[in-house]
Enzyme design. Sequence first.
Site, PDB file in Angstrom:
ATOM      1  CB  CYS A   1      33.498  55.579  37.694  1.00 35.50           C
ATOM      2  SG  CYS A   1      33.768  57.195  37.003  1.00 35.50           S
TER       3      CYS A   1
ATOM      4  CG  HIS B   1      33.312  58.920  42.304  1.00 39.69           C
ATOM      5  ND1 HIS B   1      31.933  58.617  41.891  1.00 39.69           N
ATOM      6  CD2 HIS B   1      34.065  58.453  41.322  1.00 39.69           C
ATOM      7  CE1 HIS B   1      32.190  58.012  40.746  1.00 39.69           C
ATOM      8  NE2 HIS B   1      33.439  58.008  40.578  1.00 39.69           N
TER       9      HIS B   1
ATOM     10  CG  ASP C   1      30.215  60.546  44.051  1.00 44.19           C
ATOM     11  OD1 ASP C   1      30.893  61.447  43.619  1.00 44.19           O
ATOM     12  OD2 ASP C   1      29.956  59.158  43.598  1.00 44.19           O
TER      13      ASP C   1
END
Length: 274
Positions: free
Chosen positions: A161, A241, A208
């Site tokens: 991330c 995600h 995502d």
Amino acid sequence: MSVFPPPFPVSETIFFNRYNRFSTKKKNTMANEARPCPCDIGDRMEYGSLGEEVQIEHVKAYVVKPKAPTDKAVIVIQDIFGWQLPNTRYMADMLASNGYVAVCPDFFLGKEPWCPSSDWSTFQDWLEDKKPTNINKEVDVVLKYLKEQRGAKRIGVVGFCWGGVATHYIALQYPEVKAGVSVYGIIRAREDCYELKSPTLFIFGENDTVIPLDQVTTLEEKLKDECTVDFKVKVFPNQSHGFVHRKREDVNPSDKPYIQEAREDMINWLNKYM
């Protein structure tokens, strides 16, 4: 190949009490420098960890060593939830169980990480002094530590991330880094973001919402045109995600094969270039 670290009992004092609730309603942000949008914390791993915390000049860090001596090391870069998140330390321990010294520095330098209960509309203000592309001083300190105190001759980087963006940045700036694995992180807001200096694996999830597939497609096409080192862009079907380090296999059985495959890809990429 041993992908996972050995079992380790959870300490009585569990890390990060503020992560006790899974964030299915509260949304948070990062992973895409150009257009940040909500980012769930996912499943919190109640995990005790195998390493120790050390001070590296002005940076605190979590360090875990493999059983056998090695000259290979990996910098593990946190997501927006900080360097103490058990999920990230679990990934560092996994790398150590596969033969690497793993170091997870506090790139926020003591500043509070993002919290699942925070109002994500304030995220840009929170991010102002925590840019993933403003980390050279800390990277230099950690590289020096690994070389001089851990005897590292081959160093890689893995990030998730926020850390995936930081990994992409390091791959553009540090040719001495032998390999990078950027897990759902991408730089868009600079012209040279495809001129990688280090072989880099990019991992994304098909579903995502933080990094839409059109951005992934553009990344791969531009890398094919402009990148002179080896790279790979891989998208995992039906994954959201955070699936590589924020989903637990035991509570997400349909995702388990993809979680394991992505982790194996990470290890295999590092092994190939280090």
